[in-house]
Design a protein around this motif. Structure first.
Motif, PDB file in Angstrom:
ATOM      1  N   UNK A  13      95.594  73.207  17.383  1.00 14.80           N
ATOM      2  CA  UNK A  13      94.328  73.736  17.511  1.00 14.80           C
ATOM      3  C   UNK A  13      94.592  75.326  17.534  1.00 14.80           C
ATOM      4  N   UNK A  14      95.665  75.596  18.129  1.00 16.96           N
ATOM      5  CA  UNK A  14      96.041  77.237  18.295  1.00 16.96           C
ATOM      6  C   UNK A  14      96.287  77.695  16.927  1.00 16.96           C
ATOM      7  N   UNK A  15      96.877  77.010  16.252  1.00 19.16           N
ATOM      8  CA  UNK A  15      97.078  77.384  14.985  1.00 19.16           C
ATOM      9  C   UNK A  15      95.646  77.605  14.283  1.00 19.16           C
ATOM     10  N   UNK A  16      94.647  76.969  14.494  1.00 19.77           N
ATOM     11  CA  UNK A  16      93.402  77.240  13.648  1.00 19.77           C
ATOM     12  C   UNK A  16      92.657  78.397  14.640  1.00 19.77           C
ATOM     13  N   UNK A  17      92.942  79.077  15.780  1.00 19.39           N
ATOM     14  CA  UNK A  17      92.739  80.076  16.441  1.00 19.39           C
ATOM     15  C   UNK A  17      91.909  79.507  17.828  1.00 19.39           C
ATOM     16  N   UNK A  18      92.082  78.380  18.033  1.00 18.45           N
ATOM     17  CA  UNK A  18      91.589  77.877  19.220  1.00 18.45           C
ATOM     18  C   UNK A  18      92.498  77.960  20.506  1.00 18.45           C
ATOM     19  N   UNK A  19      92.705  79.180  20.933  1.00 18.07           N
ATOM     20  CA  UNK A  19      93.379  79.510  22.259  1.00 18.07           C
ATOM     21  C   UNK A  19      93.302  78.497  23.514  1.00 18.07           C
TER      22      UNK A  19
END
Length: 130
Positions: A13-19
């Motif tokens: 998810x973080x790799x997609x920008x969802x921090x």
């Protein structure tokens, strides 16, 4: 394997920008540790303090931020994640960071992380937490 899957999902998810995926996985008693002797060294706990005093001020310094796991290794309640971030600060500076996170997981929630990173980059590009 469940602990490894939890961190695999978070970093996907973080790799997609969802921090938010990281904060959503934290237990209420979560603790964040920066070891060493530099401006960011210290411990933040519990989760509300981590979010309010560390992560929100940190993420406000970026116009974009993505972090992807390169290696994830799990043993017992520890999950080690080697990751890379690609980010741009609000001042237009590149923040390509390398991390090694040591997470402790219990009952399906993140309980603690000890973060190792390029401290010289942090000191040069970011404003430390209050």
């Amino acid at each position: 394997m469940e602990n490894k899957k939890l961190l695999t999902d978070v970093f996907e998810q973080m790799s997609l920008g969802n921090t938010r995926a990281l904060s959503d996985a934290m237990a209420d008693d979560f603790r964040w540790v920066f070891p060493g002797d530099w401006s960011w060294s210290g411990t933040w706990e519990p989760k509300d303090v981590v979010l309010e005093q560390l992560l929100r001020p940190l993420m406000q310094q970026f116009t974009e931020y993505r972090s992807a796991a390169e290696t994830i290794v799990a043993a017992d309640d520890r999950v080690i994640v080697q990751a890379r971030a690609e980010a741009v600060t609000t001042r237009g500076e590149t923040y390509d960071q390398t991390y090694c996170f040591v997470f402790r997981v219990a009952d399906g929630k993140l309980r603690e992380v000890v973060e190792y990173c390029d401290t010289a980059l942090v000191e040069r590009v970011l404003t430390p937490p209050a």
